[in-house]
Design an enzyme around this catalytic site. Structure first.
Site, PDB file in Angstrom:
ATOM      1  N   HIS A  77       0.855  -1.199   0.000  1.00  0.00           N
ATOM      2  CA  HIS A  77       0.000   0.000   0.000  1.00  0.00           C
ATOM      3  C   HIS A  77       0.888   1.246   0.000  1.00  0.00           C
ATOM      4  O   HIS A  77       0.750   2.155   0.822  1.00  0.00           O
ATOM      5  CB  HIS A  77      -0.909  -0.012   1.233  1.00  0.00           C
ATOM      6  CG  HIS A  77      -2.134   0.835   1.118  1.00  0.00           C
ATOM      7  ND1 HIS A  77      -3.227   0.478   0.366  1.00  0.00           N
ATOM      8  CD2 HIS A  77      -2.454   2.036   1.653  1.00  0.00           C
ATOM      9  CE1 HIS A  77      -4.163   1.407   0.455  1.00  0.00           C
ATOM     10  NE2 HIS A  77      -3.719   2.375   1.223  1.00  0.00           N
ATOM     11  N   THR A  81      -2.583   2.712  -4.688  1.00  0.00           N
ATOM     12  CA  THR A  81      -2.756   3.218  -3.337  1.00  0.00           C
ATOM     13  C   THR A  81      -3.564   4.509  -3.343  1.00  0.00           C
ATOM     14  O   THR A  81      -3.223   5.462  -4.034  1.00  0.00           O
ATOM     15  CB  THR A  81      -1.380   3.479  -2.705  1.00  0.00           C
ATOM     16  OG1 THR A  81      -0.625   2.264  -2.736  1.00  0.00           O
ATOM     17  CG2 THR A  81      -1.513   3.968  -1.272  1.00  0.00           C
ATOM     18  N   GLU A  82      -4.667   4.528  -2.579  1.00  0.00           N
ATOM     19  CA  GLU A  82      -5.522   5.712  -2.442  1.00  0.00           C
ATOM     20  C   GLU A  82      -6.002   6.261  -3.789  1.00  0.00           C
ATOM     21  O   GLU A  82      -6.233   7.467  -3.949  1.00  0.00           O
ATOM     22  CB  GLU A  82      -4.801   6.810  -1.648  1.00  0.00           C
ATOM     23  CG  GLU A  82      -4.200   6.337  -0.331  1.00  0.00           C
ATOM     24  CD  GLU A  82      -5.239   5.725   0.608  1.00  0.00           C
ATOM     25  OE1 GLU A  82      -6.379   6.194   0.610  1.00  0.00           O
ATOM     26  OE2 GLU A  82      -4.893   4.785   1.343  1.00  0.00           O
ATOM     27  N   LEU A  83      -6.148   5.374  -4.760  1.00  0.00           N
ATOM     28  CA  LEU A  83      -6.588   5.714  -6.124  1.00  0.00           C
ATOM     29  C   LEU A  83      -5.676   6.728  -6.811  1.00  0.00           C
ATOM     30  O   LEU A  83      -6.103   7.449  -7.726  1.00  0.00           O
ATOM     31  CB  LEU A  83      -8.042   6.221  -6.136  1.00  0.00           C
ATOM     32  CG  LEU A  83      -9.112   5.216  -5.718  1.00  0.00           C
ATOM     33  CD1 LEU A  83     -10.504   5.778  -5.999  1.00  0.00           C
ATOM     34  CD2 LEU A  83      -8.955   3.869  -6.417  1.00  0.00           C
ATOM     35  N   TRP A 113      -7.924   9.927  -4.187  1.00  0.00           N
ATOM     36  CA  TRP A 113      -9.238  10.111  -3.575  1.00  0.00           C
ATOM     37  C   TRP A 113      -9.143  10.781  -2.213  1.00  0.00           C
ATOM     38  O   TRP A 113     -10.117  10.861  -1.484  1.00  0.00           O
ATOM     39  CB  TRP A 113     -10.016   8.798  -3.497  1.00  0.00           C
ATOM     40  CG  TRP A 113      -9.591   7.753  -2.497  1.00  0.00           C
ATOM     41  CD1 TRP A 113      -8.513   7.778  -1.652  1.00  0.00           C
ATOM     42  CD2 TRP A 113     -10.268   6.517  -2.241  1.00  0.00           C
ATOM     43  NE1 TRP A 113      -8.480   6.636  -0.890  1.00  0.00           N
ATOM     44  CE2 TRP A 113      -9.549   5.844  -1.229  1.00  0.00           C
ATOM     45  CE3 TRP A 113     -11.414   5.908  -2.750  1.00  0.00           C
ATOM     46  CZ2 TRP A 113      -9.924   4.592  -0.735  1.00  0.00           C
ATOM     47  CZ3 TRP A 113     -11.775   4.669  -2.259  1.00  0.00           C
ATOM     48  CH2 TRP A 113     -11.043   4.026  -1.273  1.00  0.00           C
TER      49      TRP A 113
END
Length: 398
Positions: free
Chosen positions: A109, A145-147, A299
């Site tokens: 991640h 990771t986190e879009l 995001w």
């Protein structure tokens, strides 16, 4: 025929223990195992196990008409295996239904793509093997990771063999366009981009229990009505959110599980609506145009950029120092590579964020440190010791 694409992110970082300058050179254990075990036990009981049971029941009830997708980080999978294997078993039960797609991401991640193409590709392949081993699927959909996404990432992901990428439907890249269509990256027609409808997603993940919100209380029939309004004005509604929304961020007492149980029936009352996984959507829905996204989006926070992890000099210095160790790592030392990987998890840099105002409350909620400065000092102390550990290993002392 509009599709609803439900995707859930499952992630738990390996949190660091309190590590002072006096421990450097003396203590090579960096992770707070007791805290990680305790948090995972809590979230497993509040979210993962009951939510998985609800989804399994819904899949059985609708006999294939209800479908969802998950991305589970490698560090979360490792902790499930170590502390709560029953969680892995419950996800395997979902995989066995044939109605759940498991996506690929970076194993740790991480933010590796921003610093090292080689490390990024290593983590993607490592995660791919883990998903295949546990869930019997070869992922064709990628979520970073986190879009986090831009044009360069799309090209790299295409080279790794993926045909679908998830990212944020950020207003600044869409302009007048809607997130409720499929798109494709610039000059890469083989790849489909699916964009999160952040307003409808956040209605569940952030606003569900907010009594001051004009949409409160959010019932399944009301929410389905909002989705049905997209009819003839879009091909797909992408509802992407943290899985911990169910039972952890939104407690059971809010009615969030009752909402989840009732939602498929209300959505499917409209005869033209269906559920699709991201992979199915990329096969069935034709992109309407290209999206040129030269700058990174994500995001996170109101800016939907990289500022949650790279918004100040502490974060940049910590990340730069971490990735500078890449060339020093002994080849084939899996233990050191795993420690280095777990230190790459984006959460460590998120804790160093100095944002206040609109996003400050969110950052404070997820931050185990007294301040971002404490997070930075703690991290750099560990990195100092880890650097020495690498040199000791290279000298053959360990």
């Amino acid at each position: 025929m509009p599709a609803v694409c439900l995707y859930f992110q499952v992630h738990q970082p390996c949190r660091l223990k309190h590590y002072t300058v006096f421990q450097i050179g003396r203590d090579h254990e960096y992770f707070d195992e007791a805290n990680n075990r305790e948090i995972l036990a809590k979230v497993a009981q509040k979210c993962y196990l009951p939510a998985n049971q609800v989804l399994h029941d819904l899949i059985q009830q609708y006999q294939g008409d209800f479908r969802v997708a998950f991305s589970i980080s490698g560090v979360a999978l490792d902790q499930f295996i170590k502390y709560h294997p029953e969680v892995i078993d419950s996800f395997k039960g979902l995989a066995d239904t044939g109605c759940v797609e498991f996506l690929n991401e970076t194993y740790y991640h991480s933010l590796a793509f921003l610093y090292s193409d080689k490390e990024f590709a290593r983590q993607v392949k490592l995660h791919q093997k883990k998903i295949s081993r546990h869930f019997g699927q070869q992922p064709t959909t990628f979520r970073h990771t986190e879009l986090i996404y831009n044009n360069e990432l799309a090209a790299a992901i295409r080279q790794l063999g993926y045909r679908t990428i998830l990212t944020e439907g950020a207003d600044r890249i869409l302009g007048w366009r809607s997130p409720n269509y499929a798109y494709q990256p610039v000059s890469i027609p083989e790849v489909t981009l699916l964009l999160r409808n952040y307003r409808l997603s956040d209605d569940i993940s952030f606003r569900f229990s907010n009594r001051a919100w004009s949409g409160f209380p959010l019932t399944a029939d009301k929410y389905a009505h909002w989705l049905h309004q997209v009819f003839r004005q879009g091909d797909i509604i992408n509802l992407f959110m943290d899985y911990e929304t169910f039972g952890e961020h939104q407690w059971r007492e809010t009615g969030i599980f009752d909402f989840l149980r009732a939602l498929p029936e209300e959505i499917l009352k409209h005869p033209d609506f269906v559920f699709m996984t991201p992979g199915e959507a990329s096969r069935e829905i034709k992109p309407i145009s290209e999206l040129d996204i030269p700058d990174f989006i994500s995001w996170a926070d109101t800016e939907r950029d990289l500022s949650a992890w790279q918004g100040n000099n502490m974060q940049k210095d910590a990340a730069r120092s971490l990735y500078q160790l890449a060339e020093s790592l002994p080849v084939g030392d899996e233990r050191l590579m795993d420690i280095w990987g777990r230190l790459q998890t984006s959460d460590h840099f998120y804790y160093m964020c100095t944002k206040w105002f609109a996003d400050g409350t969110v950052h404070k909620y997820f931050n185990p440190y007294q301040s971002p400065y404490d997070a930075y000092i703690n991290y750099m102390n560990i990195l100092d010791d880890f650097s020495g550990l690498i040199e000791t290993a290279k000298a053959g002392i360990l």
